[in-house]
Enzyme design. Structure first.
Site, PDB file in Angstrom:
ATOM      1  N   LYS A 100      -4.361   8.837   3.941  1.00  0.00           N
ATOM      2  CA  LYS A 100      -5.213   9.511   4.914  1.00  0.00           C
ATOM      3  C   LYS A 100      -4.424  10.255   5.996  1.00  0.00           C
ATOM      4  CE  LYS A 100      -8.991   8.000   2.967  1.00  0.00           C
ATOM      5  NZ  LYS A 100      -9.898   8.897   2.233  1.00  0.00           N
ATOM      6  N   SER A 323      -7.434  -1.550  -2.256  1.00  0.00           N
ATOM      7  CA  SER A 323      -7.804  -0.407  -3.093  1.00  0.00           C
ATOM      8  C   SER A 323      -6.648   0.004  -4.003  1.00  0.00           C
ATOM      9  CB  SER A 323      -8.259   0.777  -2.230  1.00  0.00           C
ATOM     10  OG  SER A 323      -7.223   1.229  -1.387  1.00  0.00           O
TER      11      SER A 323
END
Length: 374
Positions: A100, A323
């Protein structure tokens, strides 16, 4: 960087590093190929400052210049029984340890170039599951923006601490409402706050754009164009959309496989639900997720994702988040299929494991550590 022009209604681009046309409304991405290759050999070698001459300086002007060019590595011990090679793109090695960081910079830079935000004046507002917020927070701190973030209260304590450490204002939302609740709260705050601007990571085309221009080309170059399958978790959809579009333009036969929580299998046609795989499975299909480029969706349970994340640390020396465990497990499953024998598979490991110390990922180890005596 050259300018980006974004129209939020039809979402189009022009003049970004001499590439043009990016339309998510019709779920298409058409950008010209980069004129210069992005290769590992293009990275400048580190030079000890104590012995370096002035011409050999290798110092970034600011922290944002350190984003990208993350390495890839083969997975070796967790891939027992696999017929294909499994590689991993280590986004855990970004400046703030997650994929991100790329979109945090891209969305702020895009808004600045369009003249819609100004440091010291504009208050940035954004819903986040944590990592996008951290990516935005360190860049906002470096550039001088106030930042308010909304986040489900179910996200890890480390996320809260990191966000506050960078000076961001943090508003927690009902975890039962998932990311939808965080989105609604961000919109409410923006409506009540003068000179505010919502970056909208789920809809902002600067999100998949940066992956088309950087992450995708990096994977293509590091695999020497030999990649057969890319596997990535879907949160905002930006990573899989940008990378997938770029890679399919290079080789239409490359398969793009999405990963989502089995407890919230929206991409597979299921209903949203609570799960423990922080960062993916938002409970809805984001506007940035171009489902037309996805060839398959694999569902991974929270329990299995946690276990694989643990195994990556124990057997591969890779400290990753939940994740990442989901993406790696999906890659291993695909690598065991007979039709994929001899192929090269890449999975993206989005975030560093230290960000999850207070979560279910390290619960047993944390309890063991807390009970230790001298």
């Amino acid at each position: 960087m050259a300018s980006i022009t974004v129209q939020t209604s039809s979402v189009s681009y022009s003049s970004f590093n001499n590439r043009s046309t990016f339309n998510t409304k019709s779920q298409s991405v058409r950008l010209a190929a980069p004129k210069s290759k992005i290769t590992t050999s293009s990275r400048r070698p580190l030079v000890c400052k104590a012995v370096a001459s002035e011409k050999s300086l290798n110092i970034a002007d600011n922290v944002t210049q350190l984003i990208g060019q993350t390495p890839m590595v083969y997975l070796n011990k967790v891939t027992e029984g696999c017929l294909a090679e499994v590689t991993a793109k280590l986004e855990i090695m970004e400046p703030c340890c997650s994929v991100k960081d790329r979109i945090g910079y891209s969305m702020i830079a895009d808004a600045e170039e369009r003249g819609v935000i100004t440091p010291g004046k504009t208050i940035l507002v954004e819903p986040t599951s944590g990592n996008t917020g951290i990516g935005l927070a360190f860049i906002a701190a470096a550039k001088g923006y106030q930042l308010t973030l909304t986040m489900p209260a179910s996200m890890s304590l480390e996320r809260r601490v990191l966000l506050r450490a960078f000076g961001a204002n943090l508003v927690l939302t009902d975890p039962a409402k998932g990311m939808k609740g965080a989105v609604e709260k961000a919109q409410e705050i923006a409506a009540e706050t003068e000179d505010s601007y919502v970056l909208q990571q789920f809809e902002n085309p600067a999100n998949p754009k940066v992956h088309y221009l950087t992450t995708g080309p990096e994977i293509w170059e590091d695999t020497a164009g030999k990649l057969d399958i890319l596997i990535a978790g879907v949160g905002t959809g930006g990573t899989i959309t940008g990378c997938g579009r770029f890679l399919k333009e290079r080789n239409p036969n490359i398969k793009i496989i999405a990963v989502e929580p089995s407890e919230s299998a929206v991409l597979s046609g299921g209903k949203p639900g609570p799960h423990k795989i922080q960062g993916i499975g938002a409970g809805f299909i984001p506007g940035n997720c171009d489902t037309s480029i996805i060839d398959e969706v694999i569902r991974i349970s929270s329990e299995d994702a946690v276990e694989m994340a643990k195994q990556l640390a124990l057997k591969e020396g890779l400290m990753v988040g939940i994740s990442s465990g989901a993406a790696a497990l999906a890659a291993i499953e695909v690598a065991k299929r007979e039709e994929n024998a001899g192929k090269m598979i890449a999975c993206i490991l989005p975030s560093f494991g230290e960000r999850y110390l207070s979560s279910v990922l390290f619960q047993s180890i944390r309890e063991e550590a807390e009970s230790m005596k001298f």
